[in-house]
Design a protein around this motif. Structure first.
Motif, short mmCIF file in Angstrom:
data_model
loop_
_atom_site.label_atom_id
_atom_site.label_comp_id
_atom_site.label_asym_id
_atom_site.label_seq_id
_atom_site.Cartn_x
_atom_site.Cartn_y
_atom_site.Cartn_z
N VAL A 191 37.69 34.32 40.10
CA VAL A 191 36.36 34.88 39.90
C VAL A 191 36.44 35.83 38.71
O VAL A 191 37.29 36.74 38.69
CB VAL A 191 35.88 35.62 41.17
CG1 VAL A 191 34.59 36.39 40.90
CG2 VAL A 191 35.69 34.63 42.32
N LEU A 192 35.61 35.62 37.71
CA LEU A 192 35.69 36.38 36.47
C LEU A 192 35.63 37.88 36.72
O LEU A 192 36.41 38.65 36.16
CB LEU A 192 34.55 35.97 35.53
CG LEU A 192 34.52 36.67 34.17
CD1 LEU A 192 35.74 36.30 33.34
CD2 LEU A 192 33.24 36.34 33.42
N ASP A 193 34.72 38.31 37.57
CA ASP A 193 34.56 39.75 37.82
C ASP A 193 35.82 40.36 38.43
O ASP A 193 36.14 41.52 38.17
CB ASP A 193 33.35 39.99 38.73
CG ASP A 193 32.06 39.53 38.11
OD1 ASP A 193 31.91 38.30 37.89
OD2 ASP A 193 31.19 40.36 37.82
N ASP A 194 36.54 39.57 39.24
CA ASP A 194 37.78 40.06 39.83
C ASP A 194 38.84 40.27 38.75
O ASP A 194 39.51 41.31 38.72
CB ASP A 194 38.31 39.06 40.86
CG ASP A 194 37.48 39.02 42.13
OD1 ASP A 194 36.63 39.92 42.32
OD2 ASP A 194 37.68 38.09 42.93
N MET A 195 39.03 39.29 37.87
CA MET A 195 40.12 39.39 36.89
C MET A 195 39.80 40.37 35.76
O MET A 195 40.69 40.81 35.05
CB MET A 195 40.50 38.02 36.33
CG MET A 195 39.41 37.25 35.64
SD MET A 195 39.21 37.61 33.88
CE MET A 195 40.65 36.82 33.24
N LEU A 196 38.53 40.76 35.63
CA LEU A 196 38.15 41.78 34.63
C LEU A 196 38.15 43.19 35.22
O LEU A 196 37.85 44.15 34.50
CB LEU A 196 36.77 41.46 34.05
CG LEU A 196 36.68 40.22 33.16
CD1 LEU A 196 35.25 40.04 32.67
CD2 LEU A 196 37.63 40.31 31.98
N LEU A 220 37.65 46.73 33.27
CA LEU A 220 36.34 46.99 32.70
C LEU A 220 35.46 47.83 33.62
O LEU A 220 34.55 48.51 33.16
CB LEU A 220 35.63 45.68 32.36
CG LEU A 220 36.34 44.76 31.35
CD1 LEU A 220 35.42 43.63 30.93
CD2 LEU A 220 36.83 45.53 30.14
N GLY A 221 35.73 47.76 34.92
CA GLY A 221 34.95 48.58 35.85
C GLY A 221 35.14 50.06 35.57
O GLY A 221 34.17 50.82 35.51
N ALA A 222 36.38 50.48 35.40
CA ALA A 222 36.66 51.89 35.10
C ALA A 222 36.09 52.29 33.75
O ALA A 222 35.54 53.39 33.59
CB ALA A 222 38.17 52.13 35.13
N ALA A 223 36.18 51.40 32.76
CA ALA A 223 35.62 51.68 31.44
C ALA A 223 34.12 51.82 31.51
O ALA A 223 33.52 52.71 30.87
CB ALA A 223 36.02 50.59 30.45
N ALA A 224 33.46 50.95 32.28
CA ALA A 224 32.01 51.03 32.42
C ALA A 224 31.60 52.31 33.12
O ALA A 224 30.60 52.95 32.75
CB ALA A 224 31.50 49.81 33.18
N ALA A 230 35.63 46.26 43.28
CA ALA A 230 36.41 47.35 43.87
C ALA A 230 37.61 46.84 44.65
O ALA A 230 38.71 47.39 44.54
CB ALA A 230 35.51 48.19 44.77
N ARG A 231 37.40 45.81 45.45
CA ARG A 231 38.49 45.27 46.28
C ARG A 231 38.66 43.79 45.96
O ARG A 231 37.70 43.03 45.96
CB ARG A 231 38.18 45.45 47.76
CG ARG A 231 38.08 46.89 48.21
CD ARG A 231 37.78 46.98 49.69
NE ARG A 231 38.84 46.35 50.49
CZ ARG A 231 38.76 46.17 51.81
NH1 ARG A 231 37.66 46.53 52.47
NH2 ARG A 231 39.75 45.61 52.47
#
Length: 269
Positions: A220-225, A241-245, A229-230
């Motif tokens: 899943v793209l969102d997982d590997m980027l 990218l989550g932390a950067a966003a 969260a989990r």
């Protein structure tokens, strides 16, 4: 000056011919911008019913509808030009009968222009897969951990920890292959079982939480980027990218509150 030849999308027979060759790269996408980022690098873009959880905040994939899959499938098709686009058939759209599956698969392909559909299930779905493929609909199979069946499986549990269950999983894969699928996702099974499945079938296996020796891999793209969260153990985060966003949004909020944004360069004189 001669016109540049149009880009041809990768087809199901081309994927099927990759058995034992260079590993197949596959990722999920649910929007045109993400599809455009993936397109140069992957052979397959899967519009997964995981969009129910990733995009729409649903607790599982069970609430995903055919209309949702078509809407996101159309966006992914607009954002890509090279990769083969495969669209998941959602829960309740194919299990009743081969006829029901054909009607919904034909609708998905007709309204999106995608290259294939994917459906979950092993031996029990083989007659449906055969019915579809005999009528011109390419099908990607999906065995092992099948998320649409988590209520009967008792949750997202790794499959094959008990070797007594291996024969059933192997038969699932063989029956899907013999029914005419062009490839098969092998999800959430122990490594040794994934290797046995890959050896047992003549079509490419696409692993997710399976084995590096599968004929390809999907995440899943969102997982590997790093946007979720989990994530399951089998996911490797190739970016955060989550932390950067989160930092960017916090900086924006601070700039608004102290009136440093908009600045002189951001307004019209």
């Amino acid at each position: 000056m001669s016109a540049q030849a149009p880009v041809r999308r990768i087809t199901a027979p081309q994927i099927a011919a990759r058995k034992g060759g260079t590993p197949i790269v596959a990722l999920t996408a649910y929007s045109a911008p993400m599809a455009a980022l993936i397109d140069p690098h992957a052979e397959i873009i899967l519009v997964g019913d995981s969009l129910g959880m990733v995009v729409h905040g649903l607790p599982s994939t069970i609430g995903v509808t055919t209309e949702m899959m078509i809407l996101h499938g159309q966006a992914v098709m607009r954002g890509s030009s090279r990769a083969m686009v495969v669209i998941d058939m959602p829960f309740g759209s194919y299990e009743e009968s081969p006829g029901q599956a054909f009607r919904n698969a034909a609708r998905i392909m007709g309204e999106t222009g995608c290259g294939a559909v994917k459906l979950e299930g092993g031996s029990r779905m083989a007659p449906t897969i055969r019915f579809l493929t005999e009528r011109g609909i390419p099908v990607m199979g999906h065995v092992g951990l099948t998320p649409q069946a988590t209520h009967t499986l008792g949750g997202f549990k790794t499959q094959g920890r008990d070797t007594d269950s291996w024969a059933g999983h192997l038969q699932d894969a063989v029956d899907v292959a013999e029914a005419g699928a062009f490839s098969i996702v092998v999800e959430g099974v122990v490594e040794a079982l994934a290797d046995r499945i890959t050896e047992a079938v003549a079509l490419p296996t696409i692993g997710i939480g399976a084995s590096a020796r599968c004929d390809g891999q999907i995440l899943v793209l969102d997982d590997m980027l790093g946007l979720t969260a989990r994530v399951p153990r089998f996911v490797c985060s190739f970016a955060e990218l989550g932390a950067a966003a989160d930092r960017a949004i916090a900086d924006y909020a601070a700039a608004v509150r102290d009136r440093s944004f908009p600045g002189d360069d951001n307004v019209y004189r």
